[in-house]
Design an enzyme around this catalytic site. Structure first.
Site, mmCIF file in Angstrom:
data_model
loop_
_atom_site.group_PDB
_atom_site.id
_atom_site.type_symbol
_atom_site.label_atom_id
_atom_site.label_comp_id
_atom_site.label_asym_id
_atom_site.label_seq_id
_atom_site.Cartn_x
_atom_site.Cartn_y
_atom_site.Cartn_z
ATOM 1 N N GLU A 93 -56.046 61.246 17.882
ATOM 2 C CA GLU A 93 -57.301 61.914 18.233
ATOM 3 C C GLU A 93 -58.434 60.910 18.024
ATOM 4 O O GLU A 93 -58.506 60.277 16.966
ATOM 5 C CB GLU A 93 -57.534 63.152 17.364
ATOM 6 C CG GLU A 93 -58.809 63.901 17.734
ATOM 7 C CD GLU A 93 -59.074 65.119 16.865
ATOM 8 O OE1 GLU A 93 -60.105 65.777 17.089
ATOM 9 O OE2 GLU A 93 -58.264 65.400 15.964
ATOM 10 N N ARG A 108 -44.005 60.246 7.210
ATOM 11 C CA ARG A 108 -45.244 59.497 7.354
ATOM 12 C C ARG A 108 -45.294 58.401 6.297
ATOM 13 O O ARG A 108 -44.517 58.402 5.338
ATOM 14 C CB ARG A 108 -46.452 60.419 7.226
ATOM 15 C CG ARG A 108 -46.676 60.989 5.845
ATOM 16 C CD ARG A 108 -47.779 62.037 5.848
ATOM 17 N NE ARG A 108 -48.985 61.515 6.451
ATOM 18 C CZ ARG A 108 -50.005 62.280 6.847
ATOM 19 N NH1 ARG A 108 -49.919 63.599 6.705
ATOM 20 N NH2 ARG A 108 -51.086 61.752 7.364
ATOM 21 N N LYS A 168 -58.117 61.112 5.942
ATOM 22 C CA LYS A 168 -59.352 60.857 6.677
ATOM 23 C C LYS A 168 -60.557 61.327 5.881
ATOM 24 O O LYS A 168 -61.606 60.658 5.854
ATOM 25 C CB LYS A 168 -59.293 61.530 8.039
ATOM 26 C CG LYS A 168 -60.452 61.174 8.959
ATOM 27 C CD LYS A 168 -60.222 61.725 10.359
ATOM 28 C CE LYS A 168 -59.046 61.062 11.026
ATOM 29 N NZ LYS A 168 -58.850 61.515 12.420
#
Length: 579
Positions: free
Chosen positions: A40, A276, A286
């Site tokens: 994104e 991950r 983030k």
């Protein structure tokens, strides 16, 4: 005896490739293996994204020989206009290219498919598989249920198809303010998987989009847009991290229903999850990265201490080092914590092989060779790389006055100190053996100058160099030739391997702030001395500063005609093992 050694060109084995191998063997998707990297554009890429980039692009490239129709798409998931902008798009594209992958010709956006996504949503409504819900957000949250209690049907769940279509089209036309209605899939409010409890498909959001402008005021939700975009692009293997495992039934539900409605043909894309990246001494959240930047704890998104790819590039990390790192940690189905040392070691391995050598004095003190002719310059040859003679040599000139490292002299040496001290002999690297005859210090005892004599019959590379052996070997630069430079010593941003984690003995209700674990010594700037040629080296050129570590010319502040600026990428060896 049977030889089970894999061929030198064998592809790495993991459960994802095993699945793909099976699909290739059965020609499930014909002659293609199609993957995608779908960030994104609402932030800057970090170390975890590097793992995904190498996985997705690497798989498509590796299978191209067997399946010539294989490809990997860069798809920008731009379905949230309030957080996305072209700066992030440009940054993502640049980072992908920096890691070595060409996205030109295969760069797509979720916004490319807004009309198709809307059309598919209408088909779901027409099939009685979606409805417009007019509950407020709080009621919807309460009615969703919990992990142990089923949800409650919305009072609007049984609206007619015609009413749902009318409302949805009016939503698109902009008749309603944000939050008035949402479009939901009609699945099962009693499902044990909360993701299947009539998830949202579209929400109203009157916001300017970086590509479509004000053409839309409704935007698709990620779970819907992602799988439909995969199908539109012909993706075969949609590789996601483990937190999306519970979303896979919803991924399959959307695609199965749309295939039944004739929108897509089988075989459909399949979602496969992998672990991950989790690293010690690093935060990849983030939210936390934003705190570090906006709170002034680092100097922007490309600060070399941040785990962003922008920061990594500025620090001197290499794409080859990231590739070695991702190969070394492998792909698994279970989360694990990788020690930051593994990443640093990979960077060292790559830089040790590729970085040319230069001399830099980080904390200089003057050394005077009292018996060296004042007007003489002795030419010495230094290899550009000890393991690559084809890279040649460079000249450095030895003169009467030199710079040496302050740490290379001790007025009162401790046991095991083999460098320079009164009466001791050492070799000047690429030069002569010298003997310390004295030193000068200020009133506080800080050494200002060291005096020594040199033996002219012991120059490196001559027969006399073998005449006497000494244990110490120090590097140096001529005071006449060396130029001042800013040397930035970067270290880990946090002092604790799990920033913000509770410590032994903490109260059970204590919540630690990860900012408390910031390393106050994560950056030091020294005024050092470097070889004159380093003044004109281009930004991002990497070197090993002999006996110091690996450094890079800063890509922002190292500019022609200005004082050179070098960032330490990594030390010559791990300095945290005993800390």
């Amino acid at each position: 005896m049977t030889d089970h050694t894999p061929p030198a060109n064998a592809l790495p084995i993991n459960f994802i490739r095993a699945r793909i191998d099976e699909d290739c063997a059965h020609q499930t998707y014909g002659d293609r293996v199609a993957t995608r990297f779908p960030p994104e554009p609402n932030g800057f890429l970090h170390f975890g994204h590097a793992k995904s980039i190498f996985l997705n692009y690497g798989i498509a490239a590796d299978y191209r020989a067997e399946c010539p129709g294989s490809y990997c798409n860069l798809r920008l998931d731009d379905t949230n206009p309030t957080k996305e902008n072209t700066e992030f798009v440009d940054s993502i594209r640049e980072d992908v290219a920096w890691l070595g992958f060409d996205s030109s010709g295969r760069e797509f956006y979720a916004s490319d498919y807004f009309e198709r996504l809307y059309h598919c949503a209408e088909r779901l409504i027409e099939a009685g598989l979606a409805y417009v819900d007019s509950q407020d957000a709080e009621s919807m949250r309460l009615n969703r249920g919990t992990l142990t209690e089923p949800g409650i049907d919305s009072p609007f769940r049984n609206r007619s198809i015609d009413e749902n279509l009318d409302l949805f089209r009016r939503m698109r036309a902009g008749e309603f303010p944000d939050g008035t209605h949402i479009l939901r899939a009609k699945i099962d409010m009693a499902s044990g998987n909360i993701n299947l409890r009539d998830p949202a498909i579209y929400r109203i959001r009157h916001a300017h989009h970086h590509r479509t402008g004000d053409g839309w005021c409704i935007y698709p939700m990620y779970d819907y847009a992602h799988c439909v975009s995969d199908a539109i692009e012909g993706i075969t293997h949609s590789l996601c991290t483990l937190e999306f495992a519970d979303h896979r039934p919803l991924y399959d539900w959307f695609l199965d229903r749309l295939a039944e409605l004739g929108e897509f043909t089988r075989p459909l894309p399949q979602q496969i999850e992998f672990s991950r990246l989790n690293l010690t001494y690093v935060v990849l959240s983030k939210r936390k990265l934003i705190q570090l930047v906006t709170g002034g704890h680092v100097d922007g998104w490309d600060d070399p201490r941040l785990p962003t790819l922008k920061g990594a590039r500025r620090r001197g990390y290499t794409p080859e080092g990231f590739k070695l790192f991702t190969d070394r940690i492998g792909i698994s189905k279970s989360d694990s914590l990788i020690d930051f040392t593994v990443l640093e070691d990979c960077m060292r391995e790559v830089l040790n092989e590729s970085a040319e050598r230069r001399v830099a004095i980080l904390d200089p003190i003057k050394l005077v060779l009292t018996n060296f002719p004042a007007d003489h310059r002795e030419r010495c040859l230094a290899p550009n790389h000890p393991h690559h003679p084809e890279l040649g040599t460079r000249e450095i000139f030895l003169t009467r006055e030199l710079w040496i490292e302050r740490d290379d002299f001790m007025a009162e040496p401790v046991k095991g100190f083999f460098r320079l001290s009164p009466g001791k002999e050492v070799r000047l690297r690429y030069g002569f053996i010298i003997q310390c005859t004295g030193f000068t210090a200020d009133e506080q005892g800080r050494v200002l100058e060291v005096q020594a004599t040199f033996d002219p019959d012991t120059k490196s590379g001559t027969p006399g160099s073998e005449s006497r052996k000494v244990k110490g070997n120090i590097h140096w630069l001529s005071t006449a030739d060396a130029i001042p430079a800013d040397i930035r010593l970067y270290d880990r941003l946090f002092t604790h391997p799990a920033p913000g984690a509770r410590r032994e003995g903490d109260a059970p209700d204590l919540e630690r702030d990860f900012l408390e674990d910031i390393n106050p010594d994560s950056r030091q700037t020294l005024r050092g001395m470097v070889e004159p040629a380093l003044a004109t080296c281009p930004p991002e050129r990497r070197y090993q500063f002999e006996r110091q570590g690996y450094f890079v010319a800063d890509r922002v502040d190292h500019q022609p005609g200005q004082r050179p600026v070098f960032n330490r990428t990594v030390t010559l060896r791990d300095t945290w093992q005993k800390s």
